[in-house]
Design a protein around this motif. Structure first.
Motif, PDB file in Angstrom:
ATOM      1  N   SER A   1       5.624  12.744  -2.875  1.00 17.43           N
ATOM      2  CA  SER A   1       4.523  13.109  -1.969  1.00 17.43           C
ATOM      3  C   SER A   1       5.069  14.573  -1.359  1.00 17.43           C
ATOM      4  O   SER A   1       6.339  14.589  -1.168  1.00 17.43           O
ATOM      5  CB  SER A   1       4.230  12.108  -0.951  1.00 17.43           C
TER       6      SER A   1
ATOM      7  N   SER B   1       0.913  -1.278  -0.056  1.00 19.47           N
ATOM      8  CA  SER B   1       0.036   0.069  -0.244  1.00 19.47           C
ATOM      9  C   SER B   1       0.864   1.367   0.003  1.00 19.47           C
ATOM     10  O   SER B   1       2.084   1.117   0.375  1.00 19.47           O
ATOM     11  CB  SER B   1      -0.862  -0.003   1.239  1.00 19.47           C
TER      12      SER B   1
ATOM     13  N   GLN C   1      -3.761   3.061  -0.666  1.00 19.97           N
ATOM     14  CA  GLN C   1      -4.063   2.549  -1.867  1.00 19.97           C
ATOM     15  C   GLN C   1      -3.291   1.633  -2.397  1.00 19.97           C
ATOM     16  O   GLN C   1      -2.140   1.587  -2.290  1.00 19.97           O
ATOM     17  CB  GLN C   1      -4.288   3.761  -2.955  1.00 19.97           C
TER      18      GLN C   1
ATOM     19  N   SER D   1      -2.432   9.297  -9.964  1.00 20.88           N
ATOM     20  CA  SER D   1      -2.374   9.873  -8.494  1.00 20.88           C
ATOM     21  C   SER D   1      -3.001   8.776  -7.430  1.00 20.88           C
ATOM     22  O   SER D   1      -3.867   7.782  -7.866  1.00 20.88           O
ATOM     23  CB  SER D   1      -3.397  10.952  -8.285  1.00 20.88           C
ATOM     24  N   VAL D   2      -2.361   8.529  -6.320  1.00 24.20           N
ATOM     25  CA  VAL D   2      -2.772   7.780  -5.355  1.00 24.20           C
ATOM     26  C   VAL D   2      -2.874   8.270  -4.258  1.00 24.20           C
ATOM     27  O   VAL D   2      -2.224   9.347  -3.838  1.00 24.20           O
ATOM     28  CB  VAL D   2      -1.408   6.411  -5.296  1.00 24.20           C
ATOM     29  N   THR D   3      -3.628   7.365  -3.354  1.00 20.27           N
ATOM     30  CA  THR D   3      -3.918   8.109  -1.785  1.00 20.27           C
ATOM     31  C   THR D   3      -3.440   7.007  -0.880  1.00 20.27           C
ATOM     32  O   THR D   3      -3.035   6.030  -1.245  1.00 20.27           O
ATOM     33  CB  THR D   3      -5.725   7.866  -1.829  1.00 20.27           C
ATOM     34  N   GLN D   4      -3.353   7.652   0.467  1.00 15.53           N
ATOM     35  CA  GLN D   4      -2.542   6.826   1.437  1.00 15.53           C
ATOM     36  C   GLN D   4      -3.425   5.759   1.630  1.00 15.53           C
ATOM     37  O   GLN D   4      -4.645   5.630   1.713  1.00 15.53           O
ATOM     38  CB  GLN D   4      -2.551   7.604   2.674  1.00 15.53           C
TER      39      GLN D   4
ATOM     40  N   SER E   1      -0.185   9.916   0.487  1.00 14.09           N
ATOM     41  CA  SER E   1      -0.826   9.920  -0.898  1.00 14.09           C
ATOM     42  C   SER E   1       0.441  10.797  -1.691  1.00 14.09           C
ATOM     43  O   SER E   1       1.174  11.481  -1.217  1.00 14.09           O
ATOM     44  CB  SER E   1      -2.012  11.073  -0.769  1.00 14.09           C
TER      45      SER E   1
ATOM     46  N   THR F   1       1.871  11.155  -6.263  1.00 15.97           N
ATOM     47  CA  THR F   1       1.847  10.836  -7.652  1.00 15.97           C
ATOM     48  C   THR F   1       2.760   9.754  -8.047  1.00 15.97           C
ATOM     49  O   THR F   1       4.054   9.888  -7.477  1.00 15.97           O
ATOM     50  CB  THR F   1       2.118  12.184  -8.430  1.00 15.97           C
TER      51      THR F   1
END
Length: 424
Positions: free
Chosen positions: A355, A331, A384, A379-382, A335, A337
């Motif tokens: 980040s 994971s 993910q 783009s990803v979130t914490q 968050s 890119t």
């Protein structure tokens, strides 16, 4: 000295291998381009043939339309002639009926004439006016006899003229009707022959049209086959180019890694030389004052910590988190890119995430994954999912190699910090 020679030979071997590999790919790419050009020429040739066949088809269809028009006119003419023939046959039948009547009259007149001839023969010759006059008993009888003789003579003359006229009329009408019938039959035969000829032409044109359509279908199939081959070649070209680009990147990366190793070895040698004359330097990558909040990127235990390993001869710029079993999720620790997502020869399946936290750039690295679930620029979130824990690249077992860089990642890994104080 011997170690330097071995390292030099190893670098030369890697360079030559990369050059050979690149040259082979370039040759393959050249062959693909050659085949593509050949296929394009064949495709253009087939398209030209299709255009020619279509032109011939248009011409055949135009000729077929003309034949159809002429054939229809001929059939109409045949029907007209058949009607005229039927009418002429009716005229002939009517004429035959009329001839029967005329022949009956002629027969009756023949009988009268024969009777007159027989009477003349029995009386010894033609009736003489003197015999009639001398045989009269009175003048009135004489006039009666004279008038009778004139009437008989006129009657004989009328019979002969009627006989002659009727025979001539019968012969002429019969001849005209027969000529008309013969003419109509000849015209009908001519039309039937024309009809047969047109039907044969129509059949021939239909066969030619079917042949042209079949040829056009085959040509279209050839063009489709060429296009499919071109698609395969295009896919091969793309794969070769990607492979060449990947090989180039890996060669550059190996070059930079080799340079970094040489630089690290040089620094180590310099430190070793200063060891006796200077105090030990403060540990590199000291623990910073932590304010950023990162989460653990995977479940498991730390199998290899951050810092020097193997008796201080190797610097480990991250931590290894190991876990048994399959489908262990990796994971995003924070968050951001995806800066890079690719297959590296050393990192294996690796994802770099940039980040910005409180104005500071952080770069996290997730390496040796069995698969990647995100792509470059995403783009990803914490928390993910980025991929699955694996054993790809330079790895000796299933684990996640996790790095945290305060700033940008570089080949010397000079911005690497111990991730553990940042993880919560």
């Amino acid at each position: 000295m011997k170690s330097k020679v071995i390292k030099g030979l190893l670098s030369l071997s890697i360079g030559l291998s990369a050059f050979t590999y690149t040259s082979a790919n370039a040759q393959t790419l050249s062959e693909i381009h050659k085949k593509q050009a050949e296929n394009q020429a064949k495709k253009e040739e087939k398209n030209a043939e299709i255009k020619d066949v279509q032109g011939k088809q248009d011409q055949v269809l135009e000729e077929l339309q003309k034949i159809e028009s002429t054939l229809q006119k001929t059939l109409n003419d045949i029907q007209t002639k058949k009607t005229e023939i039927d009418e002429t046959k009716n005229e002939i039948q009517s004429l035959k009926d009329q001839i029967v009547k005329i022949q009956k009259r002629i027969k009756e007149r023949d009988a009268i004439l024969k009777e007159r001839v027989r009477s003349m023969y029995e009386s010894g010759g033609a009736v003489k006016y003197l015999d009639v006059v001398l045989g009269s008993r009175s003048f009135g009888d004489f006039l009666d006899r004279l008038i009778s003789l004139n009437m008989i003579a006129e009657s004989d003359k009328s019979i002969l003229e009627d006989q002659k006229r009727d025979k001539a009329a019968v012969e002429q009408d019969k001849k005209q009707v027969e000529q008309k019938l013969n003419s109509l039959n000849a015209k009908l035969q001519e039309l039937n022959e024309l009809n047969s000829e047109l039907s044969a032409q129509k059949e021939a044109k239909n066969r030619l049209s079917a042949s042209l359509k079949k040829k056009e279908t085959h040509l279209h199939e050839d063009v489709t086959s060429i296009e499919e081959k071109n698609e395969i070649l295009a896919a091969q070209e793309k794969a070769v180019k990607e492979e060449m680009e990947r090989a180039k990147r890996e060669a550059e990366q190996r070059k930079r890694e080799e340079a970094a190793r040489k630089e690290a070895a040089k620094r180590a040698a310099q430190q070793e030389q200063r060891k006796d004359s200077a105090p030990s330097p403060a540990p590199t990558h000291s623990e910073p004052s932590v304010s950023a909040n990162f989460i653990w990127p995977a479940n498991g235990y730390v199998s290899s910590p951050f810092g020097k390993r193997f008796g201080g001869s190797d610097f480990h710029p991250g931590i290894d988190i190991a876990a048994a079993g399959a489908n262990n999720q990796i994971s995003a620790a924070a968050s951001g890119t995806v800066a890079r997502s690719y297959l590296s020869s050393s990192y294996g399946n690796v994802v770099f995430v940039s980040s910005y936290i409180d104005g500071q750039l952080y770069t996290t690295v997730y390496a040796h994954m069995s698969e990647r679930a995100v792509s470059t620029g995403q783009s990803v979130t914490q928390g993910q999912r980025l991929g699955t824990m694996g054993n790809t690249g330079h790895s000796t077992g299933q684990h996640l190699h996790f790095e945290l860089h305060k700033g940008e990642w570089n080949y010397a890994k000079s911005n690497a910090v111990n991730p553990i104080p940042y993880l919560h």
